[in-house]
Design a protein around this motif. Structure first.
Motif, PDB file in Angstrom:
ATOM      1  N   GLN A  65       0.682  -1.438  -0.208  1.00 40.99           N
ATOM      2  CA  GLN A  65       0.103  -0.203   0.512  1.00 40.99           C
ATOM      3  C   GLN A  65       0.911   1.219  -0.252  1.00 40.99           C
ATOM      4  O   GLN A  65       0.209   2.124  -0.592  1.00 40.99           O
ATOM      5  CB  GLN A  65      -0.826  -0.152   1.303  1.00 40.99           C
ATOM      6  CG  GLN A  65      -1.745  -0.876   0.894  1.00 40.99           C
ATOM      7  CD  GLN A  65      -2.865  -0.776   0.190  1.00 40.99           C
ATOM      8  OE1 GLN A  65      -3.404   0.133  -0.299  1.00 40.99           O
ATOM      9  NE2 GLN A  65      -3.585  -1.499  -0.351  1.00 40.99           N
ATOM     10  N   ASP A 106      -2.745  -8.395  -7.578  1.00 44.76           N
ATOM     11  CA  ASP A 106      -3.633  -8.087  -7.312  1.00 44.76           C
ATOM     12  C   ASP A 106      -3.884  -6.079  -7.749  1.00 44.76           C
ATOM     13  O   ASP A 106      -4.388  -5.815  -8.264  1.00 44.76           O
ATOM     14  CB  ASP A 106      -4.204  -8.210  -6.209  1.00 44.76           C
ATOM     15  CG  ASP A 106      -4.849  -9.430  -5.768  1.00 44.76           C
ATOM     16  OD1 ASP A 106      -4.726 -10.368  -7.064  1.00 44.76           O
ATOM     17  OD2 ASP A 106      -4.715 -10.264  -4.187  1.00 44.76           O
ATOM     18  N   MET A 107      -2.642  -5.294  -6.897  1.00 44.59           N
ATOM     19  CA  MET A 107      -2.781  -4.665  -7.230  1.00 44.59           C
ATOM     20  C   MET A 107      -2.295  -3.558  -8.501  1.00 44.59           C
ATOM     21  O   MET A 107      -2.909  -2.758  -9.624  1.00 44.59           O
ATOM     22  CB  MET A 107      -1.385  -3.841  -5.921  1.00 44.59           C
ATOM     23  CG  MET A 107      -1.649  -1.596  -5.877  1.00 44.59           C
ATOM     24  SD  MET A 107      -3.331  -1.244  -5.199  1.00 44.59           S
ATOM     25  CE  MET A 107      -3.370  -1.939  -3.703  1.00 44.59           C
ATOM     26  N   SER A 166       4.343 -11.439  -4.354  1.00 47.58           N
ATOM     27  CA  SER A 166       3.336 -11.753  -3.520  1.00 47.58           C
ATOM     28  C   SER A 166       2.184 -10.858  -3.892  1.00 47.58           C
ATOM     29  O   SER A 166       1.241 -10.749  -5.463  1.00 47.58           O
ATOM     30  CB  SER A 166       3.913  -9.656  -2.906  1.00 47.58           C
ATOM     31  OG  SER A 166       2.836  -9.209  -2.390  1.00 47.58           O
ATOM     32  N   GLU A 167       1.084 -11.893  -3.755  1.00 50.90           N
ATOM     33  CA  GLU A 167      -0.482 -11.844  -4.375  1.00 50.90           C
ATOM     34  C   GLU A 167      -0.888 -10.312  -4.537  1.00 50.90           C
ATOM     35  O   GLU A 167      -1.553  -9.846  -4.922  1.00 50.90           O
ATOM     36  CB  GLU A 167      -0.918 -12.693  -3.943  1.00 50.90           C
ATOM     37  CG  GLU A 167      -0.823 -14.411  -4.242  1.00 50.90           C
ATOM     38  CD  GLU A 167      -1.010 -14.652  -5.395  1.00 50.90           C
ATOM     39  OE1 GLU A 167      -1.939 -14.068  -6.051  1.00 50.90           O
ATOM     40  OE2 GLU A 167      -0.212 -15.259  -6.294  1.00 50.90           O
ATOM     41  N   GLU A 168      -0.334  -9.840  -3.203  1.00 46.64           N
ATOM     42  CA  GLU A 168      -1.061  -8.363  -3.124  1.00 46.64           C
ATOM     43  C   GLU A 168      -0.652  -7.728  -4.018  1.00 46.64           C
ATOM     44  O   GLU A 168      -2.203  -7.260  -4.701  1.00 46.64           O
ATOM     45  CB  GLU A 168      -0.751  -8.022  -1.726  1.00 46.64           C
ATOM     46  CG  GLU A 168      -1.790  -6.622  -1.496  1.00 46.64           C
ATOM     47  CD  GLU A 168      -0.997  -5.995  -0.071  1.00 46.64           C
ATOM     48  OE1 GLU A 168      -1.887  -5.355   0.498  1.00 46.64           O
ATOM     49  OE2 GLU A 168      -0.365  -6.881   0.871  1.00 46.64           O
TER      50      GLU A 168
END
Length: 208
Positions: free
Chosen positions: A159, A192-193, A187-189
Motif C-alpha cells: 500500500q 492484485d494491485m 506477492s499476491e497483494e
C-alpha cells in the motif's frame, strides 16, 4: 580549526550558516575527536534548512579538496577531511531527503566505500518514506544507487508503494517496484494491485 584556511568557498558557505548549525557542527566535531567511530548524538534542533546548509557545506569542501589537494598541507587536508566527514555523519544520521542520500551515496561510491554504501542502504529503509525513496530513483542515473533504492522500495508494504501510482512523477517507478514484489517476491497483494491499476488507471483505494 581556522575556517579561513580551508578555502574561500568553504569560508563563504560557513559564514552563511545559522548559529544553531555552526553550534551543531562544532559539537559534532568535538564528539568525533573523543569517539571517532561513533555517530554524532544529536543535541540541537535539526530541520530541513540544516539539511540544506550541511549539504551545501559538504559539497563546497569536497569540491575544494579535489581542486586544491596538491597544494594543501597535511594538517589542512586533515581538517578539511574531518569537517567533511562530520557533515556527512550528521546528514547520514538525521536527513530523510532524497538529494542528500544521492550526495552521500555518490561520495561513498567515489571512495569505493561499499561498507558505507550498505549502511546508507539500511538508513534508506529505516528513515525514508516511499515518496523520498522514489525521488532518489528519479534524481540519479547511477545504476548502483538506483538498484539500492528500487530494492528498498520493493521491501515496503504494498500500500505504501501503491500510493505512488497516483503521482505522474513516480508512476513508472511504482509499477516497476510492484512488479518486482509480484514476480521476484511472489506477492499476491502486489499482483492484485497491478491488475487493479491496469483496469482502473491511477490508484484509489478499492471499496471493501
Amino acid at each position: 580549526m581556522m575556517i579561513k584556511d580551508l578555502g574561500l568557498k568553504v569560508e563563504e558557505v560557513w559564514k552563511g550558516l545559522r548559529p544553531m548549525t555552526k553550534d551543531m557542527l562544532v559539537g559534532a566535531l568535538k564528539a568525533s575527536t573523543i569517539q571517532p567511530n561513533k555517530e554524532p548524538q544529536q543535541k540541537f534542533a535539526y530541520d530541513t534548512h540544516a539539511d540544506w546548509e550541511l549539504s551545501r557545506l559538504l559539497s563546497a569542501i569536497d569540491e575544494h579538496s579535489k581542486s586544491q589537494k596538491s597544494g594543501k598541507s597535511k594538517s589542512t587536508l586533515g581538517e578539511l577531511n574531518r569537517l567533511a566527514e562530520t557533515c556527512a555523519s550528521v546528514l547520514e544520521a538525521q536527513s530523510g531527503a532524497a538529494e542528500v542520500f544521492v550526495q552521500l551515496a555518490t561520495r561513498a561510491l567515489e571512495r569505493n566505500d561499499f561498507d558505507k554504501l550498505d549502511h546508507l542502504g539500511d538508513r534508506l529503509a529505516s528513515q525514508f518514506s516511499a515518496g523520498e525513496i522514489a525521488e532518489v530513483i528519479r534524481q540519479t542515473e547511477v545504476p548502483h544507487i538506483r538498484a539500492i533504492a528500487f530494492e528498498t522500495l520493493a521491501m515496503l508494504p504494498v500500500q505504501h508503494v501503491a500510493i505512488l501510482l497516483d503521482d505522474p512523477l513516480y508512476t513508472d517507478i511504482a509499477v516497476f517496484a510492484l512488479e518486482q514484489m509480484a514476480f521476484e517476491f511472489e506477492s499476491e497483494e502486489a499482483r492484485d494491485m497491478l491488475d487493479y491499476f491496469e483496469q482502473t488507471g491511477p490508484f484509489s483505494e478499492p471499496a471493501n
